[in-house]
Motif scaffolding. Structure first.
Motif, PDB file in Angstrom:
ATOM      1  N   HIS A 197      48.388  39.792  37.547  1.00  0.00           N
ATOM      2  CA  HIS A 197      49.820  39.915  37.791  1.00  0.00           C
ATOM      3  C   HIS A 197      50.444  40.678  36.629  1.00  0.00           C
ATOM      4  O   HIS A 197      50.312  40.280  35.472  1.00  0.00           O
ATOM      5  N   TRP A 233      57.448  30.897  34.087  1.00  0.00           N
ATOM      6  CA  TRP A 233      57.567  30.934  35.553  1.00  0.00           C
ATOM      7  C   TRP A 233      56.749  32.091  36.120  1.00  0.00           C
ATOM      8  O   TRP A 233      56.054  31.939  37.134  1.00  0.00           O
ATOM      9  N   LEU A 234      56.807  33.248  35.458  1.00  0.00           N
ATOM     10  CA  LEU A 234      56.008  34.389  35.896  1.00  0.00           C
ATOM     11  C   LEU A 234      54.513  34.094  35.774  1.00  0.00           C
ATOM     12  O   LEU A 234      53.718  34.403  36.676  1.00  0.00           O
ATOM     13  N   GLN A 237      53.141  32.028  38.595  1.00  0.00           N
ATOM     14  CA  GLN A 237      53.191  32.529  39.973  1.00  0.00           C
ATOM     15  C   GLN A 237      51.792  32.696  40.545  1.00  0.00           C
ATOM     16  O   GLN A 237      50.854  33.093  39.850  1.00  0.00           O
ATOM     17  N   GLU A 238      51.668  32.396  41.827  1.00  0.00           N
ATOM     18  CA  GLU A 238      50.387  32.504  42.539  1.00  0.00           C
ATOM     19  C   GLU A 238      50.334  33.823  43.312  1.00  0.00           C
ATOM     20  O   GLU A 238      51.368  34.481  43.508  1.00  0.00           O
ATOM     21  N   THR A 243      56.041  38.728  41.063  1.00  0.00           N
ATOM     22  CA  THR A 243      57.220  39.491  40.679  1.00  0.00           C
ATOM     23  C   THR A 243      56.773  40.659  39.813  1.00  0.00           C
ATOM     24  O   THR A 243      56.172  40.449  38.756  1.00  0.00           O
TER      25      THR A 243
END
Length: 255
Positions: A197, A233-234, A237-238, A243
């Motif tokens: 990510h 939070w980033l 993320q799954e 994002t």
């Protein structure tokens, strides 16, 4: 409670970097072991001392590094072998480097212009490559379908509005910020299928390591820990939702 993974952060300054690191390393929040990178050993010592007080029980180690290829490669090698990080899976890399050049364009030289890009964009490129190497070492290089949806980790670039537009006398600054934004997009498109990510965060407005100040309370300035919480939070993320770009600013910052 032992750390649940490893994060590497370059740009461990007294405001943004410290706030991000505090959230990531605090056992009650990210509970990640954090490797802090910065040019100044004094900055690293001050940040580590701050975190030992404000995030008790955390695992934080420091490594002196600028953004040159050799310096970053050496820092990642030292992180790989450091006893505090043995057995921990690499989960997050954060490029939080401050770099600004302000000068009249007609006084700019080709050498200085290119050096600015090499320092900031070249540093981001090397940092991302070293991060990807370590992610693949720890998690393998299978795609998401082969790996049954296992995310390998997150790479975050802290940017500014200069990546989108800039003012007079900010030619090299704007070129560098825009370059890292495009770098982030390209890496994300190439490696998201592998479970990596990548996110570019446009941070606008003053960021302070102050949780109780009036400017923070009324939305004039960003609390550094709020950036850290957003980054966590980033990181969490799954693969069903990554994002790729984020714009963050205090409520009273003008658009």
């Amino acid at each position: 409670m032992p750390p649940v993974g490893l994060a590497i952060l370059i740009g461990a300054g007294p405001n943004t970097g410290t706030g991000i690191a505090r959230v990531l390393c605090h056992p009650a929040h990210g509970n990640l072991a954090v490797a802090l990178l910065a040019r100044s050993q004094e900055t690293l010592s001050n940040t580590k001392s701050n975190l030992s007080r404000t995030a008790p029980g955390s695992v934080v180690e420091t490594f002196s590094s600028d953004t040159s290829p050799k310096s970053l490669t050496d820092a990642f090698a030292a992180i790989r072998s450091h006893k505090s990080f043995q057995g921990l899976k690499f989960r997050a890399a954060i490029y939080n480097v401050k770099h600004a050049e302000v000068k009249n364009f007609m006084t700019e030289t080709h050498e200085e212009f290119v050096k600015s890009l090499e320092t900031y964009v070249g540093g981001a490129m090397t940092f991302a490559q070293e991060s990807l190497k370590l992610l693949f070492e720890h998690h393998g290089d299978k795609g998401l379908e082969e790996a049954e949806g296992q995310k390998k980790g997150t790479i975050i670039f802290t940017g500014t509005m200069g990546a989108m537009r800039c003012n007079a006398r900010f030619a090299s600054y704007g070129a560098g910020r825009a370059g890292v934004r495009q770098l982030s997009q390209s890496i994300g498109k190439e490696f998201s299928g592998k479970g990596v990510h990548v996110c570019h965060v446009i941070a606008n407005g003053a960021i302070v390591d102050d949780s109780e100040g009036e400017d923070v309370r009324v939305g004039k300035k960003i609390k550094a820990e709020s950036v850290g919480k957003t980054y966590l939070w980033l990181i969490d993320q799954e693969p069903d939702l990554f994002t790729s770009e984020l714009d963050i600013r205090p409520a009273l910052e003008k658009y």
